[in-house]
Design a protein around this motif. Sequence first.
Motif, PDB file in Angstrom:
ATOM      1  N   ASP A  31       1.015  -1.297   0.100  1.00 17.28           N
ATOM      2  CA  ASP A  31      -0.083   0.170  -0.040  1.00 17.28           C
ATOM      3  C   ASP A  31       0.884   1.287  -0.161  1.00 17.28           C
ATOM      4  OD1 ASP A  31      -1.666   2.159   0.323  1.00 17.28           O
ATOM      5  OD2 ASP A  31      -2.530   1.102   2.216  1.00 17.28           O
ATOM      6  N   VAL A  32       1.119   1.717  -1.125  1.00 26.23           N
ATOM      7  CA  VAL A  32       2.235   2.925  -1.316  1.00 26.23           C
ATOM      8  C   VAL A  32       1.326   4.412  -1.276  1.00 26.23           C
ATOM      9  CG1 VAL A  32       3.687   1.691  -2.692  1.00 26.23           C
ATOM     10  CG2 VAL A  32       1.896   2.768  -3.859  1.00 26.23           C
ATOM     11  N   ASP A  37       3.129  10.780  -3.069  1.00 25.70           N
ATOM     12  CA  ASP A  37       3.415  12.112  -3.216  1.00 25.70           C
ATOM     13  C   ASP A  37       5.079  12.529  -3.056  1.00 25.70           C
ATOM     14  OD1 ASP A  37       0.936  13.135  -3.520  1.00 25.70           O
ATOM     15  OD2 ASP A  37       0.691  13.364  -1.414  1.00 25.70           O
ATOM     16  N   GLU A  38       5.586  11.397  -2.337  1.00 21.97           N
ATOM     17  CA  GLU A  38       7.164  11.426  -2.441  1.00 21.97           C
ATOM     18  C   GLU A  38       8.067  10.783  -3.284  1.00 21.97           C
ATOM     19  OE1 GLU A  38       7.904   9.913   1.646  1.00 21.97           O
ATOM     20  OE2 GLU A  38       6.104  10.790   2.528  1.00 21.97           O
ATOM     21  N   GLU A  44       2.312   9.557 -11.089  1.00 23.19           N
ATOM     22  CA  GLU A  44       1.823   9.036 -12.498  1.00 23.19           C
ATOM     23  C   GLU A  44       2.588   7.873 -12.753  1.00 23.19           C
ATOM     24  OE1 GLU A  44       3.738  11.943 -12.764  1.00 23.19           O
ATOM     25  OE2 GLU A  44       1.700  13.144 -12.541  1.00 23.19           O
ATOM     26  N   VAL A  45       3.797   7.691 -12.343  1.00 21.21           N
ATOM     27  CA  VAL A  45       4.493   6.349 -12.403  1.00 21.21           C
ATOM     28  C   VAL A  45       3.806   5.089 -11.850  1.00 21.21           C
ATOM     29  CG1 VAL A  45       6.675   5.065 -12.184  1.00 21.21           C
ATOM     30  CG2 VAL A  45       6.611   7.695 -12.917  1.00 21.21           C
ATOM     31  N   LEU A  46       3.533   5.472 -10.310  1.00 14.46           N
ATOM     32  CA  LEU A  46       2.849   4.449  -9.611  1.00 14.46           C
ATOM     33  C   LEU A  46       1.706   4.136  -9.907  1.00 14.46           C
ATOM     34  CD1 LEU A  46       4.118   5.698  -6.208  1.00 14.46           C
ATOM     35  CD2 LEU A  46       5.075   3.789  -7.327  1.00 14.46           C
ATOM     36  N   LEU A  47       0.715   5.017 -10.590  1.00 14.07           N
ATOM     37  CA  LEU A  47      -0.274   5.000 -11.150  1.00 14.07           C
ATOM     38  C   LEU A  47      -0.489   4.195 -12.344  1.00 14.07           C
ATOM     39  CD1 LEU A  47      -2.086   8.322  -9.977  1.00 14.07           C
ATOM     40  CD2 LEU A  47      -2.492   6.132  -8.914  1.00 14.07           C
ATOM     41  N   MET A  70      12.949   0.648   1.756  1.00 18.12           N
ATOM     42  CA  MET A  70      11.854   1.484   2.080  1.00 18.12           C
ATOM     43  C   MET A  70      10.280   0.512   2.038  1.00 18.12           C
ATOM     44  SD  MET A  70      12.793   5.245   0.804  1.00 18.12           S
ATOM     45  CE  MET A  70      10.882   5.735   0.854  1.00 18.12           C
ATOM     46  N   MET A  71      10.528  -0.347   0.935  1.00 17.86           N
ATOM     47  CA  MET A  71       9.500  -1.145   0.615  1.00 17.86           C
ATOM     48  C   MET A  71       9.006  -1.862   1.620  1.00 17.86           C
ATOM     49  SD  MET A  71      10.444  -2.492  -3.081  1.00 17.86           S
ATOM     50  CE  MET A  71       9.146  -3.602  -3.162  1.00 17.86           C
TER      51      MET A  71
END
Length: 133
Positions: A31-32, A37-38, A44-47, A70-71
């Motif tokens: 769940d990113v 926003d960071e 857009e890349v994640l979406l 970080m994941m």
Amino acid sequence: MADSKVYHFDEVAKHNVAKDCWLIIDGKVYDVTPFIDEHPGGDEVLLAVTGMDATNDFEDIGHSSTARDMMAKYYIGEIDPSTVSVKRTYLQPQQAPNPVDKPAGFLIKVLQFLVPLLILGLAFAVRKFTKAD
């Protein structure tokens, strides 16, 4: 991770907007949403990789070890591999339209109409006042 929740692919695919964004990477569900926003590449890349297995896209970028570490804080469970289709399908992220664009679009249309009229009027005025009788 032995007692982690197992998600169905269709359930994960529903989380495909900026305010609720889940990704599948290496059979794990993340769940990113808090990170969107960071993200250095922008939201857009994640979406763009929601609603599919994003493993190849993640690996192609060549993320640093820091990014991989970080994941862990975004991990929420595993994906049921039998529910992931072999063919990668893309689901268009559903974003609300930006209300700021509408007034700007109207202003541009008005200017596209008025500016040529003003130029034409100026040309007639210059001709009328500079014409020698």
